[in-house]
Design a protein around this motif. Structure first.
Motif, PDB file in Angstrom:
ATOM      1  N   ILE A   1      -2.063  -2.262  -3.852  1.00 60.83           N
ATOM      2  CA  ILE A   1      -2.432  -1.381  -4.962  1.00 60.83           C
ATOM      3  C   ILE A   1      -1.922  -2.014  -6.251  1.00 60.83           C
ATOM      4  CG2 ILE A   1      -2.325   0.956  -5.862  1.00 60.83           C
ATOM      5  CD1 ILE A   1      -1.438   1.808  -2.999  1.00 60.83           C
TER       6      ILE A   1
ATOM      7  N   HIS B   1       0.808  -1.229   0.000  1.00 59.51           N
ATOM      8  CA  HIS B   1       0.000   0.000   0.000  1.00 59.51           C
ATOM      9  C   HIS B   1       0.839   1.276   0.000  1.00 59.51           C
ATOM     10  CE1 HIS B   1       0.489  -0.832   4.366  1.00 59.51           C
ATOM     11  NE2 HIS B   1      -0.130  -1.979   4.124  1.00 59.51           N
TER      12      HIS B   1
ATOM     13  N   GLN C   1      -8.503   5.708  -6.499  1.00 58.89           N
ATOM     14  CA  GLN C   1      -8.244   6.981  -5.832  1.00 58.89           C
ATOM     15  C   GLN C   1      -7.600   7.951  -6.817  1.00 58.89           C
ATOM     16  OE1 GLN C   1      -5.913   6.156  -2.273  1.00 58.89           O
ATOM     17  NE2 GLN C   1      -7.732   5.542  -1.127  1.00 58.89           N
TER      18      GLN C   1
ATOM     19  N   HIS D   1      -5.152   3.323   0.073  1.00 58.90           N
ATOM     20  CA  HIS D   1      -6.208   2.350  -0.194  1.00 58.90           C
ATOM     21  C   HIS D   1      -6.523   1.495   1.037  1.00 58.90           C
ATOM     22  CE1 HIS D   1      -6.901   2.864  -4.571  1.00 58.90           C
ATOM     23  NE2 HIS D   1      -5.664   3.346  -4.545  1.00 58.90           N
TER      24      HIS D   1
ATOM     25  N   ASP E   1     -12.422   9.975  -5.566  1.00 60.24           N
ATOM     26  CA  ASP E   1     -12.329   8.531  -5.785  1.00 60.24           C
ATOM     27  C   ASP E   1     -13.523   8.028  -6.573  1.00 60.24           C
ATOM     28  OD1 ASP E   1     -14.459   8.456  -4.000  1.00 60.24           O
ATOM     29  OD2 ASP E   1     -13.341   7.497  -2.386  1.00 60.24           O
TER      30      ASP E   1
ATOM     31  N   ASP F   1      -8.932  -2.393  -2.046  1.00 60.48           N
ATOM     32  CA  ASP F   1     -10.052  -1.838  -1.279  1.00 60.48           C
ATOM     33  C   ASP F   1     -11.267  -1.585  -2.171  1.00 60.48           C
ATOM     34  OD1 ASP F   1      -9.072   0.298  -2.730  1.00 60.48           O
ATOM     35  OD2 ASP F   1      -9.318   1.743  -1.107  1.00 60.48           O
TER      36      ASP F   1
END
Length: 368
Positions: free
Chosen positions: A284, A259, A306, A279, A318, A302
């Protein structure tokens, strides 16, 4: 249900939908599914309440890749079900009149990309091959062989280069970057330097450099024509899954399963900013710059995309609506739209920039 008509910057009218607005030989996909795989998809959906313009359904498993044709009229998607689907932007489901399935694709589709000339689709597969498909016939044209493990990333020399669409780069769990001449349909070179699995690969916008990243936590830059590494960007603490170039090739953004989102000054080899815990502290998978390089968009586990200020890394907005990890994202070539794909077996088309949410109205009998 009314259709939303949109005019691209190229002046072509198009119709978009309607309604309300790890060191083992596995990669991001396999790790993901162990945690999140479930029953998704099925049926048709012209629009939804999540703010997207249109949802595309047809895959029977997670969708790993998506890419627009340069004309913007069509796009390709591929995934765990081993199919490539060639969509028209007006399609909704795979049995729409203009959607075409590439039925002879071998293996799981781990990545896919349209060439900048629009006459070829390249895909990386778990069968170790780089497959070339003719989008006009929806048939496999040829397979480039050389990798000794799964191929996770493919990319063409870009339209801004001196040889747009003439070369292809691919990366694999065999720790190599391979270069291919598409005219000769043969390997043109091998770049070695990573000491672990390689997942991401992108040419600079001018086509002079190649950036790669993977399990060794580094971003490597290559003078691919000379066959040598020019620099190694170090700082990530976990596997890199996404890389993108921006700001006239002066910057690179990289993102990781830890992340992290880093923005690098390419010339200096240093970070301009770092974000940790993005996130919701979940992996990611990909990142892209907006066309004007003012924003960076990232998709993660997630289930969101974003939007970040590219100067500071701060989140400015987002997209939420997918019900599983967002694997990939790409912009409509003429601007104004974003396409995303997910473990939830769907692709979604969104306005870019996002439109403000509108109050929801109760459905009346006239709407049925």
């Amino acid at each position: 249900m009314k259709s939303l008509r949109a005019m691209g910057s190229a002046g072509k009218k198009m119709i978009f939908g309607g309604g309300n607005n790890s060191n083992s030989k596995t990669g991001p996909a396999e790790e993901e599914e162990a945690e999140e795989m479930g029953e998704f998809g099925g049926g048709s959906a012209a629009a939804s309440d999540d703010g997207s313009i249109r949802t595309f359904k047809g895959h029977k498993a997670p969708v790993y890749g998506c890419s627009f044709a340069p004309s913007g009229v069509k796009f390709v998607s591929g995934g765990r079900d081993g199919t490539l689907i060639l969509w028209n932007v007006e399609d909704i489901v795979v049995d729409s009149p203009t959607a075409r399935v590439v039925r002879d694709h071998p293996g799981v589709v781990l990545s896919c990309k349209y060439s900048p000339t629009g006459d070829l689709v390249a895909s990386g597969s778990d069968d170790k091959g780089v497959h070339l498909t003719d989008p006009k016939t929806a048939r496999l044209k040829s397979t480039l062989k050389g990798h000794t493990s799964k191929v996770y990333g493919v990319t063409f020399t870009p339209k801004g280069s001196t040889s747009p669409g003439e070369y292809l780069a691919s990366v694999s769990l065999d720790q190599t970057v391979r270069l291919w001449s598409l005219e000769k349909e043969k390997q043109a070179g091998i770049l070695k330097g990573h000491n672990d699995n390689v997942f991401s690969v992108e040419y600079s916008q001018d086509g002079k450099l190649l950036a790669t990243g993977g399990d060794d936590h580094t971003v490597r830059l290559w003078d691919w024509r000379a066959g040598k590494s020019t620099s190694k960007l170090k700082g990530h603490k976990s596997t890199l899954w996404g890389i993108c170039w921006g700001n006239n090739d002066q910057e690179i953004v990289s993102c990781s399963m830890g992340h992290e989102v880093f923005c690098w000054d390419v010339r200096m080899g240093t970070t301009k900013w770092k974000v940790f815990g993005a996130h919701e502290k979940k992996p990611i998978h990909n990142a892209i710059y907006s066309e004007d390089s003012k924003f960076v968009l990232t998709g993660g586990r997630d289930k969101s995309v974003q939007i970040r200020n590219s100067s500071t890394g701060a989140v400015t907005g987002d997209y939420t609506g997918h019900t599983g990890t967002v694997y990939n994202l790409t912009f409509y070539p003429m601007g104004g739209y974003l396409l995303t794909c997910s473990v939830d077996q769907t692709l979604k088309l969104w306005h870019y920039p996002p439109k403000p949410s509108e109050p929801k109205q109760e459905a009346s009998s006239d709407d049925v």
